[in-house]
Scaffold this motif. Structure first.
Motif, PDB file in Angstrom:
ATOM      1  N   MET A  65       0.902  -1.296   0.126  1.00 24.14           N
ATOM      2  CA  MET A  65      -0.054   0.000  -0.136  1.00 24.14           C
ATOM      3  C   MET A  65       0.928   1.338   0.020  1.00 24.14           C
ATOM      4  O   MET A  65       0.599   2.251  -0.880  1.00 24.14           O
ATOM      5  CB  MET A  65      -0.869   0.119   1.316  1.00 24.14           C
ATOM      6  CG  MET A  65      -2.082  -1.092   1.173  1.00 24.14           C
ATOM      7  SD  MET A  65      -3.053  -1.151   2.847  1.00 24.14           S
ATOM      8  CE  MET A  65      -3.945   0.660   2.631  1.00 24.14           C
ATOM      9  N   LYS A  70      -0.339   5.042  -0.857  1.00 23.62           N
ATOM     10  CA  LYS A  70      -1.500   4.931   0.154  1.00 23.62           C
ATOM     11  C   LYS A  70      -1.065   5.214   1.669  1.00 23.62           C
ATOM     12  O   LYS A  70       0.177   5.128   1.875  1.00 23.62           O
ATOM     13  CB  LYS A  70      -2.396   3.643  -0.106  1.00 23.62           C
ATOM     14  CG  LYS A  70      -2.706   3.549  -1.466  1.00 23.62           C
ATOM     15  CD  LYS A  70      -3.408   1.920  -1.647  1.00 23.62           C
ATOM     16  CE  LYS A  70      -3.925   1.715  -2.911  1.00 23.62           C
ATOM     17  NZ  LYS A  70      -5.132   2.717  -3.204  1.00 23.62           N
ATOM     18  N   ASP A  71      -2.025   5.685   2.462  1.00 18.58           N
ATOM     19  CA  ASP A  71      -1.878   5.580   3.556  1.00 18.58           C
ATOM     20  C   ASP A  71      -1.520   4.349   4.482  1.00 18.58           C
ATOM     21  O   ASP A  71      -1.868   3.596   3.966  1.00 18.58           O
ATOM     22  CB  ASP A  71      -2.931   6.292   4.338  1.00 18.58           C
ATOM     23  CG  ASP A  71      -3.246   7.708   4.055  1.00 18.58           C
ATOM     24  OD1 ASP A  71      -2.195   8.325   3.548  1.00 18.58           O
ATOM     25  OD2 ASP A  71      -4.355   8.109   4.141  1.00 18.58           O
TER      26      ASP A  71
END
Length: 399
Positions: A65, A70-71
């Motif tokens: 991720m 992405k966070d």
């Protein structure tokens, strides 16, 4: 004569001083310089549960991720464990008990469960619903095994329609009930929508790779280990190309899951923080998890070589790998997450490994594994298909 005695005395005194000076020299041990460390979430603790496969693959997905911008999210490893246990029970019963039934599994169990059931954050599903602060699976494993064995013995001469609901109810009681809906950052999700909208990874993009000669290279086969209960297949590569994939992955920003034998004397990750294959003969030690390591005599965990610093290692061949596997010297012990590369004070390369045994060593739960150790003791790896060099992907027929 006095001159000779004086010279002899001076020689002895000098030798004594040198000897004392040597005695006071502190061993340098292994010193590492990270050359590439990819993003990873915090160290977790599987504690006394054989769930390394889920923690390592969950950590891998977390890094995936972050690789995509992405966070970072801590994923619920026990959510995958619960669903894998449930599916495994059904297969065990269908096969009349002719299947290994235990908590162990493989990294592809996580991607399989994620694709089938979705994903949830760790703070939504901890898997600690039985009065313990940490994961202790002795009772859980025994209860679940006894249950499916009783079902298979089948004193009623045919299966009831209730057995599976009963099994899943035990999982609910110990690990927690299925979170049908939950809130994350102010928005409501189901496990499936969270997997799609927040995690956003295509589980079909991840492949297993291995290297053994009892199957043809550039084909797929189900690795013959007990925990491969799904009979998932791995692509078979020559050792040199498997090592090249791992190097290429880290160099290009991809981490990977590493399944390996950790029962070697050279696996000294608690004190020295390294895993190596020294040129001296090694002896097998029982146990893959840290609970078993702690019971071993200290002299079996750490050798003088680890105290003094990097020592010569064996040159690993394809034949050595195969012999170790065929003779039960390489076994399916432990799943870990490789997140980078480093060199020691001699410039020798190592992979950086994130473990799931909490911060148990001087590197805060990480350790450094030598290339010879990886070459000899790797069972398989899981990696994004794009981390594989194009020429190797072509040989494997991966698009």
């Amino acid at each position: 004569m006095k001159k000779v005695v004086f010279i002899l005395f001076a020689f002895i005194l000098t030798g004594t001083m040198v000897s004392r000076a040597q005695d006071t020299i502190k061993p340098v041990g292994y010193k590492f310089t990270d050359i590439k460390r990819l993003p990873a979430t915090s160290i977790k603790d599987q504690y006394r549960s054989g769930t390394c496969w889920s923690w390592s693959a969950s950590s891998f997905l977390e890094s995936e991720m972050m690789r995509l911008g992405k966070d970072s999210v801590n994923l619920a490893a026990m959510y995958f464990v619960k669903h894998a246990y449930s599916d495994k029970a059904e297969k065990y019963v269908r096969l009349h008990g002719v299947l290994n039934f235990a908590v162990g599994g493989g990294s592809s169990d996580v991607t399989n469960m994620a694709a089938k059931y979705g994903i949830v954050p760790l703070d939504v599903f901890s898997g600690l619903n039985y009065g313990e602060p940490n994961h202790v699976f002795g009772e859980i494993d025994a209860v679940l095994k006894a249950y499916v064995q009783a079902v298979v013995e089948n004193n009623n001469k045919r299966l009831s329609t209730a057995w599976k609901k009963g099994f899943d109810a035990i999982l609910d009681v110990y690990l927690g009930e299925e979170p049908e809906k939950f809130e994350y950052k102010g928005k409501e999700y189901t496990p499936k929508t969270f997997a799609d909208e927040v995690v956003g990874l295509n589980m079909d993009d991840y492949v297993n790779l291995t290297s053994f000669t009892h199957h043809p290279f550039y084909t797929q086969f189900a690795l013959e280990v007990e925990d491969n209960w799904t009979w998932d297949k791995a692509y078979n590569l020559p050792l040199e190309e498997l090592m090249r994939v791992m190097d290429n992955a880290i160099d290009n920003g991809y981490t990977f899951v590493w399944g390996a034998d950790v029962s070697e004397k050279g696996f000294a990750t608690k004190d020295a923080g390294v895993a190596v294959i020294p040129t001296t003969d090694t002896k097998e030690m029982n146990g893959a998890e840290i609970a078993k390591w702690e019971k071993l005599p200290k002299e079996q965990q750490t050798t003088d070589a680890f105290k003094q610093g990097p020592a010569p290692e064996k040159t690993i061949t394809q034949e050595m790998r195969q012999e170790e596997f065929d003779r039960y010297q390489t076994t399916d012990d432990h799943g870990m997450h490789v997140i980078g590369k480093a060199v020691d004070q001699n410039g020798t390369p190592y992979f950086i490994v994130k473990n799931s045994w909490n911060k148990y060593n001087k590197f805060g739960g990480y350790f450094y594994v030598s290339y010879p150790y990886v070459a000899l003791k790797t069972m398989d790896i899981m990696v994004h298909k794009n981390a594989i060099p194009k020429d190797i992907r072509k040989k494997l027929g991966i698009k």
